[in-house]
Design an enzyme around this catalytic site. Structure first.
Site, PDB file in Angstrom:
ATOM      1  N   ARG A 227      -3.661   4.020  -1.349  1.00  0.00           N
ATOM      2  CA  ARG A 227      -4.119   2.908  -2.180  1.00  0.00           C
ATOM      3  C   ARG A 227      -3.617   1.560  -1.703  1.00  0.00           C
ATOM      4  NH1 ARG A 227      -2.844   5.354  -8.236  1.00  0.00           N
ATOM      5  NH2 ARG A 227      -2.993   7.525  -7.650  1.00  0.00           N
TER       6      ARG A 227
ATOM      7  N   HIS B 155       0.846  -1.196   0.000  1.00  0.00           N
ATOM      8  CA  HIS B 155       0.000   0.000   0.000  1.00  0.00           C
ATOM      9  C   HIS B 155       0.874   1.236   0.000  1.00  0.00           C
ATOM     10  CE1 HIS B 155       0.448   1.654   4.129  1.00  0.00           C
ATOM     11  NE2 HIS B 155       0.723   0.414   4.462  1.00  0.00           N
ATOM     12  N   CYS B 156       0.320   2.333  -0.512  1.00  0.00           N
ATOM     13  CA  CYS B 156       1.006   3.622  -0.426  1.00  0.00           C
ATOM     14  C   CYS B 156       0.187   4.509   0.495  1.00  0.00           C
ATOM     15  CB  CYS B 156       1.190   4.243  -1.809  1.00  0.00           C
ATOM     16  SG  CYS B 156      -0.333   4.431  -2.759  1.00  0.00           S
ATOM     17  N   ILE B 157       0.135   5.796   0.241  1.00  0.00           N
ATOM     18  CA  ILE B 157      -0.535   6.709   1.159  1.00  0.00           C
ATOM     19  C   ILE B 157      -2.049   6.548   1.119  1.00  0.00           C
ATOM     20  CG2 ILE B 157      -0.905   9.151   1.700  1.00  0.00           C
ATOM     21  CD1 ILE B 157       1.897   9.688   0.712  1.00  0.00           C
TER      22      ILE B 157
END
Length: 646
Positions: free
Chosen positions: A30, A26-28
């Site tokens: 998504r 995951h990113c910030i």
């Protein structure tokens, strides 16, 4: 039960089940899946799910956009899928395109430590700011401590990336860290050896000219400074993944705990020091020189293009292609200008949302603006993009223009960042030169913020108009002051109600995908009969395999979505009987679908049926019928200006 446990279970199910998940990061904002078979994922179901903003496919990843609370959802999804929250198993990406593999690898290696990277960057930036303000000097113990805390992330980057890359390439994570630590060992850094005697020069007189100070196993060993580097350790760990596979094949299982790491570390690092490291260092040096030449050719053009397209790159996940360049610059030059042009983009986006707040008529969408503004100021713009500006189109374009203007300012004034990490307003301290204390870059960043925001705000405020008319107090509103007694004189297009029942405004629905209007504009009906008829003449453009929803491309140009019930896709078609099929031409009033109301109710599902126009231009007026009840012979939705429909 965790707060997001139910959402996580639904997501896992709709991406094709845990057996379809090859890996997950995951990113910030998504969840980034690698799926074994993307065709098994139900895109529309996920997009319509309460708690999911949208779905994107890019760089070989299946991206489910959640929002700022994605870390909590990620943990629950890992639990539901039965995978480690440290990252899923490496995917079999053999069928992917080369560029997709590259983007997926880069993002998979960098995403897991974005949090600590941001924290370290902010600490270094604040430390530089306090030196600039005269709070303490660079010789003080306070500076030494704070700088060490912040700089440790960057100084020992190979160790951190060794850990994340090991997860990406399915190498033992502790082994990955050890490989990164070997690259950071003080005694083998070029800076530690360059004061000694040169033993010889390889490729003398060519562009590959390399002096060496040591030999290993009788082979010249070209030293480099690997502290803060990123590419060498990724390649070394990738190579180690093949060594590990080979070692597991030849070493008896009872001895593998000790001897597999032994073989992997020994073989991988000898190859890393003697071949991989020197070759990659030469190539990255060429890459940085090429970029510097491109940047020098026209800084203003580079800034305009970067600022204009940055948000588009973010949407598709392609911005990851520039991240390694930034780290290469930071390691080799001590500063970064490859990303300077993008700094104003998030502020332009945020300002557009603020301008929309003053002009939006739909209360539900308007309520999303302030949280999106706060998030945007902190550098996270996905809620603003997917929930507000992108569906309206023009404001998103205006934000791109604002970003381009900000990019031109940053690159024309030679603003460069001296650390990475801080996003949004916290990123201004990145532009303070940590070596000299020069804060001119920070001043430029404030100018960029002001101008980008002003351009985005003014363009949106003066050139975008929200012509939608919201439903209030449970009734439709007539944009041109018509009444239910005289709609025919005001409407150029009529959409009949596909079901008979009671009208419910979309904003009253619990499902945010419908109530926010992001899927389209329209109204909902609580059915009194289990029959769906065609609301207009046209062609069935989509008929979901679960039979609960269908789309119609009407002859009048409207694209109509009829969604029977809330979350009824989980019934897998049980209780629904299709009377038509996708691609079939239908007439107004023709029966398309029958559904068993008692059965669906007995399973605990709501039958409230949204009827949406999915291609309604923002410049068109919509009239929602004011009667509390409708039959399939009544006009449900009226469009005032059909000529402007997309």
């Amino acid at each position: 039960m965790g707060k997001y446990e139910e959402l996580a279970k639904k997501i896992v199910k709709e991406v094709g089940g845990k057996e379809n998940i090859a890996s997950l990061t995951h990113c910030i904002t998504r969840l980034r899946f690698q799926l074994k078979d993307e065709s098994k994922a139900h895109d529309e179901v996920l997009k319509n799910m309460d708690g999911v903003v949208t779905v994107m496919k890019s760089g070989g990843q299946y991206q489910v956009v959640i929002g700022n609370h994605v870390p909590a959802v990620y943990e629950e999804v890992c639990q539901a899928a039965g995978i480690s929250s440290e990252g899923g198993a490496a995917a079999d990406a053999g069928s992917k395109k080369l560029f997709d593999k590259l983007i997926d690898t880069i993002s998979g290696c960098f995403q897991p430590f974005l949090g600590i990277l941001s924290a370290g960057g902010i600490i270094k930036g604040i430390c530089a700011l306090l030196v600039f303000l005269g709070v303490f000097s660079t010789t003080s113990g306070t500076y030494a401590m704070l700088n060490a805390i912040g700089d440790s992330v960057f100084q020992f980057m190979p160790i951190i990336i060794g850990f994340t890359a090991a997860g990406k390439f399915n190498v033992n994570r502790m082994t990955g860290m050890a490989l990164g630590a070997a690259l950071c060992y003080p005694g083998i850094q070029l800076s530690a050896l360059s004061g000694g005697d040169v033993l010889g020069v390889l490729f003398e007189g060519s562009v590959f000219h390399s002096a060496y100070y040591l030999k290993a196993f009788g082979v010249p060993w070209v030293a480099n400074d690997y502290l803060s580097s990123v590419i060498p350790v990724i390649i070394v760990v990738w190579f180690a993944s093949y060594v590990q596979r080979f070692a597991k094949k030849i070493i008896p299982e009872m001895l593998q705990n000790f001897f597999v790491p032994f073989v992997v570390m020994l073989v991988s690092m000898v190859a890393g020091f003697l071949v991989i490291g020197p070759v990659i260092s030469i190539l990255t040096s060429f890459l940085n020189s090429g970029f510097s030449a491109l940047f020098a050719a026209s800084p203003i053009l580079f800034g305009i293009l970067t600022g204009f397209f940055w948000q588009v790159l973010v949407i598709f996940g392609l911005h990851w292609a520039l991240i390694p360049l930034a780290f290469i610059q930071l390691a080799e030059l001590g500063y970064i200008n490859v990303l300077s042009g993008m700094y104003g983009a998030s502020f332009a986006q945020t300002a557009c949302v603020l301008a929309m707040y003053f002009k939006l008529k739909d209360k539900k969408t308007k309520s999303l603006c302030i949280p999106a503004v706060v998030s945007g100021i902190c550098g996270v713009t996905e809620p603003a993009i997917y929930g507000i500006t992108l569906p309206k189109k023009l404001p998103f374009i205006y934000s791109m223009i604002g970003g381009a203007v900000g990019g031109a300012i940053m690159t024309t004034m030679n603003a460069a960042s001296y650390t990475m990490g801080g996003l949004g307003i916290f990123g201004v301290v990145n532009y303070i030169n940590t070596a000299t204390g020069d804060a001119s870059g920070m001043v430029t960043s404030f100018i960029c913020i002001a101008v980008s925001s002003l351009v985005g705000f003014l363009l949106t405020f003066f050139f975008w108009n929200d012509k939608e008319t919201p439903a209030e107090d449970g009734e439709g509103t007539d944009a041109s002051a018509g009444t239910q007694d005289s709609p025919a004189k005001l409407l150029s297009i009529e959409v009949l109600s596909p079901v008979e029942g009671d009208i419910i405004p979309l904003e009253n629905l619990e499902d945010a995908a419908f109530s926010s209007g992001t899927l389209g504009k329209g109204i909902a009906v609580k059915p009194s009969k289990g029959v769906v008829v065609s609301p207009a003449d046209g062609v069935i453009s989509a008929f979901f395999h679960t039979k609960h929803a269908l789309g119609i491309k009407a002859d009048n140009g409207l694209e109509i979505l009829i969604h029977v019930g809330m979350d009824t896709t989980r019934l897998e078609g049980v209780g629904f009987t299709a009377k038509a099929e996708q691609g079939q031409r239908v007439k107004k009033g023709q029966v398309l679908l029958e559904f068993d109301m008692d059965f669906i109710h007995s399973k605990g599902y709501s039958l409230v049926t949204p009827v949406l126009i999915t291609n309604l231009s923002e410049h068109d007026g919509m009239i929602l019928w004011k009667d509390k009840k409708v039959t399939t012979e009544d006009c449900l939705i009226g469009i005032e200006r059909a000529a402007a429909l997309s």
